[in-house]
Design a protein around this motif. Structure first.
Motif, PDB file in Angstrom:
ATOM      1  N   ARG A   1      36.138  33.100  41.849  1.00 40.02           N
ATOM      2  CA  ARG A   1      36.697  34.598  42.296  1.00 40.02           C
ATOM      3  C   ARG A   1      35.568  35.876  42.084  1.00 40.02           C
ATOM      4  O   ARG A   1      35.487  36.601  42.852  1.00 40.02           O
ATOM      5  CB  ARG A   1      37.989  34.921  41.334  1.00 40.02           C
ATOM      6  CG  ARG A   1      38.935  34.239  41.358  1.00 40.02           C
ATOM      7  CD  ARG A   1      40.193  34.447  40.470  1.00 40.02           C
ATOM      8  NE  ARG A   1      41.367  33.591  40.753  1.00 40.02           N
ATOM      9  CZ  ARG A   1      42.374  33.189  40.007  1.00 40.02           C
ATOM     10  NH1 ARG A   1      42.417  34.373  39.028  1.00 40.02           N
ATOM     11  NH2 ARG A   1      43.488  32.192  40.176  1.00 40.02           N
ATOM     12  N   ASP A   2      34.727  35.817  40.909  1.00 33.82           N
ATOM     13  CA  ASP A   2      33.726  36.355  40.854  1.00 33.82           C
ATOM     14  C   ASP A   2      32.757  36.580  42.330  1.00 33.82           C
ATOM     15  O   ASP A   2      32.263  37.618  42.607  1.00 33.82           O
ATOM     16  CB  ASP A   2      32.826  36.304  39.845  1.00 33.82           C
ATOM     17  CG  ASP A   2      33.519  36.498  38.439  1.00 33.82           C
ATOM     18  OD1 ASP A   2      34.492  37.476  38.418  1.00 33.82           O
ATOM     19  OD2 ASP A   2      33.012  36.048  37.253  1.00 33.82           O
ATOM     20  N   ARG A   3      32.461  35.337  42.763  1.00 39.06           N
ATOM     21  CA  ARG A   3      31.615  35.372  43.950  1.00 39.06           C
ATOM     22  C   ARG A   3      32.515  35.652  45.123  1.00 39.06           C
ATOM     23  O   ARG A   3      32.023  36.502  45.807  1.00 39.06           O
ATOM     24  CB  ARG A   3      31.154  33.738  44.059  1.00 39.06           C
ATOM     25  CG  ARG A   3      30.243  33.581  45.493  1.00 39.06           C
ATOM     26  CD  ARG A   3      29.751  32.155  45.337  1.00 39.06           C
ATOM     27  NE  ARG A   3      30.789  31.252  45.660  1.00 39.06           N
ATOM     28  CZ  ARG A   3      31.485  31.030  46.889  1.00 39.06           C
ATOM     29  NH1 ARG A   3      30.813  31.735  47.970  1.00 39.06           N
ATOM     30  NH2 ARG A   3      32.349  29.952  46.932  1.00 39.06           N
ATOM     31  N   LEU A   4      33.876  35.239  45.353  1.00 39.81           N
ATOM     32  CA  LEU A   4      34.404  35.606  46.426  1.00 39.81           C
ATOM     33  C   LEU A   4      34.859  37.025  46.337  1.00 39.81           C
ATOM     34  O   LEU A   4      35.143  37.404  47.526  1.00 39.81           O
ATOM     35  CB  LEU A   4      35.750  34.471  46.517  1.00 39.81           C
ATOM     36  CG  LEU A   4      35.425  33.095  46.699  1.00 39.81           C
ATOM     37  CD1 LEU A   4      36.666  32.112  46.510  1.00 39.81           C
ATOM     38  CD2 LEU A   4      34.795  32.836  47.997  1.00 39.81           C
ATOM     39  N   LEU A   5      35.373  37.408  45.418  1.00 34.94           N
ATOM     40  CA  LEU A   5      36.054  38.754  45.198  1.00 34.94           C
ATOM     41  C   LEU A   5      35.168  39.845  44.536  1.00 34.94           C
ATOM     42  O   LEU A   5      35.817  41.050  44.419  1.00 34.94           O
ATOM     43  CB  LEU A   5      37.512  38.727  44.394  1.00 34.94           C
ATOM     44  CG  LEU A   5      38.452  37.572  45.079  1.00 34.94           C
ATOM     45  CD1 LEU A   5      39.610  37.503  44.316  1.00 34.94           C
ATOM     46  CD2 LEU A   5      38.868  37.797  46.688  1.00 34.94           C
ATOM     47  N   GLY A   6      34.107  39.586  44.401  1.00 39.01           N
ATOM     48  CA  GLY A   6      33.175  40.710  43.488  1.00 39.01           C
ATOM     49  C   GLY A   6      32.857  41.902  44.576  1.00 39.01           C
ATOM     50  O   GLY A   6      32.247  41.739  45.582  1.00 39.01           O
TER      51      GLY A   6
ATOM     52  N   GLU B   1      31.581  50.411  46.807  1.00 39.86           N
ATOM     53  CA  GLU B   1      32.504  50.225  47.978  1.00 39.86           C
ATOM     54  C   GLU B   1      33.592  50.491  48.543  1.00 39.86           C
ATOM     55  O   GLU B   1      34.016  50.494  49.478  1.00 39.86           O
ATOM     56  CB  GLU B   1      32.561  48.609  47.802  1.00 39.86           C
ATOM     57  CG  GLU B   1      30.931  47.958  47.778  1.00 39.86           C
ATOM     58  CD  GLU B   1      30.825  46.275  47.631  1.00 39.86           C
ATOM     59  OE1 GLU B   1      31.730  45.689  48.419  1.00 39.86           O
ATOM     60  OE2 GLU B   1      30.382  45.806  46.715  1.00 39.86           O
ATOM     61  N   HIS B   2      34.509  51.123  47.490  1.00 40.25           N
ATOM     62  CA  HIS B   2      35.717  51.678  47.907  1.00 40.25           C
ATOM     63  C   HIS B   2      35.561  52.806  48.985  1.00 40.25           C
ATOM     64  O   HIS B   2      34.443  53.502  48.975  1.00 40.25           O
ATOM     65  CB  HIS B   2      36.469  52.296  46.835  1.00 40.25           C
ATOM     66  CG  HIS B   2      36.765  51.401  45.592  1.00 40.25           C
ATOM     67  ND1 HIS B   2      38.109  50.519  45.966  1.00 40.25           N
ATOM     68  CD2 HIS B   2      36.506  51.155  44.464  1.00 40.25           C
ATOM     69  CE1 HIS B   2      38.157  49.802  44.918  1.00 40.25           C
ATOM     70  NE2 HIS B   2      37.449  50.271  43.758  1.00 40.25           N
TER      71      HIS B   2
ATOM     72  N   ASP C   1      44.920  42.980  41.612  1.00 43.19           N
ATOM     73  CA  ASP C   1      44.444  43.280  40.170  1.00 43.19           C
ATOM     74  C   ASP C   1      42.975  43.532  40.031  1.00 43.19           C
ATOM     75  O   ASP C   1      42.505  44.049  39.188  1.00 43.19           O
ATOM     76  CB  ASP C   1      45.001  42.263  39.406  1.00 43.19           C
ATOM     77  CG  ASP C   1      46.414  41.943  39.135  1.00 43.19           C
ATOM     78  OD1 ASP C   1      47.085  42.802  39.463  1.00 43.19           O
ATOM     79  OD2 ASP C   1      46.763  40.747  38.861  1.00 43.19           O
ATOM     80  N   ARG C   2      42.330  43.050  40.884  1.00 39.44           N
ATOM     81  CA  ARG C   2      40.958  43.104  41.205  1.00 39.44           C
ATOM     82  C   ARG C   2      40.313  44.498  41.761  1.00 39.44           C
ATOM     83  O   ARG C   2      39.285  44.966  41.700  1.00 39.44           O
ATOM     84  CB  ARG C   2      40.049  42.294  41.731  1.00 39.44           C
ATOM     85  CG  ARG C   2      40.150  40.702  41.070  1.00 39.44           C
ATOM     86  CD  ARG C   2      39.004  40.016  41.249  1.00 39.44           C
ATOM     87  NE  ARG C   2      38.670  38.946  40.368  1.00 39.44           N
ATOM     88  CZ  ARG C   2      37.764  38.459  39.834  1.00 39.44           C
ATOM     89  NH1 ARG C   2      36.666  38.927  40.328  1.00 39.44           N
ATOM     90  NH2 ARG C   2      37.515  37.568  38.882  1.00 39.44           N
TER      91      ARG C   2
END
Length: 329
Positions: free
Chosen positions: A53-58, A63-64, A87-88
């Motif tokens: 998840r850190d790689r896929l969703l980091g 970036e917002h 949640d991320r």
């Protein structure tokens, strides 16, 4: 639940693009536009649940606003992935109903889902029940022989009834048989007027136009007919085109300067070096920064030749820019 949160401003966005719009690409684009909505690459719901998840969703705070694009066709799986993403901190969850690749079709998601609007509606409903952030859909104007205007309107009507308020419409049909994914981005003719009519038919919905847009300034004219525009390859290959977005679309007072963008890149590169991240993960996205400017070839050559060298850092970017900045606007 669902859509209780604030919808990101739809006026201008940068499309989700596989192998391109990763966190380093997005952080670079944020130096050019603070306001455009940025999308991740498409991530399959199963990968979100079972993968790194850190790689896929980091992503970084700057970036917002940022949307995660999910692939999948199982409502429960998509709902679970959407909850993890919300949640991320993602600002929007987008369901891919437009990708025509063989790999996507074999997994029964992407553009082939346009043939089953009831399933898309079920997916949207499950995701909306799972998260507070908006759930949106990106799709084509049709697939194969299911490409009448009535088909398109029936699809949108059914998915909207499940609670989707935002539809990003790639103004080409997709041929799932006989065309490669690359050809599906170019061969089927663009039909912007059909997207205009979709908005006229559903004025209460937010309709964003995507597909073939290559003039950031001129694209504002589409906003007389639809609610937003989404740029893809133009934004990636000629990123400086994004430098006018905040002023032209969001009323900012001035555009960023190339010197300011370079300074931001040097800070990014220094942070990457401290974090042990290879510089090439950034430099591959910035090769087009000086597109059409004197020195652009040297900029690309220095970055390409040097980014994979051990210890490559901000000095390489600074050296590559020497041929450009004295003469660049």
């Amino acid at each position: 639940m669902g859509d209780a949160g604030h919808f990101p401003d739809p006026r201008f966005s940068v499309a989700p693009m596989m192998d391109w719009t990763d966190t380093w690409c997005r952080r670079f684009h944020r130096l050019l536009t603070r306001r455009a909505l940025l999308y991740t690459e498409m991530v399959h719901a199963n990968a979100v649940i079972h993968g790194d998840r850190d790689r896929l969703l980091g992503f970084a705070a700057e970036e917002h606003p940022i949307a995660l694009q999910l692939g999948g066709s199982d409502p429960a799986t998509l709902a679970q992935a959407a909850r993890i993403a919300a949640d991320r901190g993602f600002d929007e969850i987008n369901l891919n109903v437009g990708c025509p690749s063989d790999r996507v079709q074999s997994g029964a998601f992407g553009a082939c889902l346009m043939a089953d609007p009831g399933l898309v509606a079920d997916c949207v409903a499950a995701m909306r029940d799972a998260v507070e952030v908006p759930v949106t859909v990106k799709h084509r104007i049709g697939i194969d022989d299911q490409d009448s205007e009535a088909d398109l309107h029936a699809f949108v009507e059914q998915v909207a009834a499940a609670g989707c308020r935002v539809f990003v419409v790639h103004a080409r049909k997709a041929w799932l048989q006989g065309l490669s994914p690359k050809d599906n981005r170019d061969v089927p003719p663009l039909d912007y007027a059909r997207v205009y009519r979709l908005k006229a038919e559903f004025p209460q919905l937010t309709i964003v136009l995507n597909g073939g847009l290559d003039d950031v300034s001129g694209a504002r004219a589409h906003l007389q007919q639809v609610d937003g525009v989404m740029f893809g390859r133009k934004a990636y290959h000629e990123p400086w085109s994004l430098s006018v977005v905040d002023r032209l679309y969001f009323g900012a007072d001035q555009d960023p300067t190339r010197e300011g963008v370079l300074e931001g890149l040097l800070e990014l590169a220094e942070g990457m070096r401290r974090g042990g991240v290879p510089l090439a993960r950034l430099t591959r996205h910035i090769l087009g920064l000086f597109h059409g400017e004197p020195g652009a070839r040297q900029w690309r050559r220095v970055l390409t030749e040097g980014a994979h060298q051990p210890g490559a850092g901000p000095e390489l970017i600074e050296r590559a820019a020497r041929a450009c900045l004295p003469r660049a606007a």
